[in-house]
Scaffold this active site. Sequence first.
Site, mmCIF file in Angstrom:
data_model
loop_
_atom_site.group_PDB
_atom_site.id
_atom_site.type_symbol
_atom_site.label_atom_id
_atom_site.label_comp_id
_atom_site.label_asym_id
_atom_site.label_seq_id
_atom_site.Cartn_x
_atom_site.Cartn_y
_atom_site.Cartn_z
ATOM 1 N N ASP A 121 0.848 -1.190 0.000
ATOM 2 C CA ASP A 121 0.000 0.000 0.000
ATOM 3 C C ASP A 121 0.883 1.239 0.000
ATOM 4 O OD1 ASP A 121 -2.764 1.147 0.222
ATOM 5 O OD2 ASP A 121 -1.878 2.068 1.997
ATOM 6 N N GLU A 178 0.757 5.764 0.407
ATOM 7 C CA GLU A 178 0.045 7.016 0.656
ATOM 8 C C GLU A 178 0.715 8.079 -0.200
ATOM 9 O OE1 GLU A 178 -2.681 7.052 2.279
ATOM 10 O OE2 GLU A 178 -2.508 5.081 3.248
ATOM 11 N N HIS A 199 -5.828 6.628 7.181
ATOM 12 C CA HIS A 199 -5.137 5.731 6.265
ATOM 13 C C HIS A 199 -3.651 5.733 6.603
ATOM 14 C CE1 HIS A 199 -8.261 4.914 3.109
ATOM 15 N NE2 HIS A 199 -8.823 5.904 3.769
#
Length: 231
Positions: free
Chosen positions: A7, A9, A150
């Site tokens: 993942d 950001e 997140h």
Amino acid sequence: MREIALDTETTGLDPKAGHRIVEIACVELDNFLPTGRTYQQYINPERDMPEEAFKVHGLSADFLAGYPVFSAIAQDFLDFIGDARLVIHNAEFDMRFLNAELTQLGHPALPKDRAVDTLAIARRKFPGAQSSLDALCRRFGIDNSHRDLHGALVDADLLAAVYLELIGGREPGLLLAGTGEEKQVADTVLVVPPGAEQKRPVRAHAPSPAELEAHARMLEKLKNPIWLKEG
């Protein structure tokens, strides 16, 4: 089979508009289960942080200023993922950012077919249903109460758990016996690397002499068996 739940950001939605990666996290999987090995890195994007992005992940430009730029961590990231398949939720987004950063440094782009997109799998498996990571956690009973904002490592860890459920839980190979959508998902994610095929020897099924003798003794005990009656 080694895979990486991954993942990122970012500062925004489009690398072509100058947006950059500010965090990368990876969770190593072996045969679909986490091994305990992870990689996580905050990155100085060398630019401001838009308010919209800050509200998503809570990473400010001041906080990130103390971390290395992408060029300083690129090789460590590539070394960690190696040649493993990448498991990503909305893979097109993360792969676009990763390849923008890597190619800018002269590294080859990561092939698109190297990524397994769990968002696409979820949409095929549950058409019409919400398919965000939070929605899938609720569907599968995965605790995500610690996910206030997140964060790449938290999201990669949750993604690893969601991925396992999407492919059939603790026994994903059972999907191979299914049909329709289950078979499609199995075909999508259960790939045997070249050269890893295992061939089993043919089993002998003929009864042994001892089994034949025991069977004959059992038949002698039957009274008026139906197969001896005249038709």
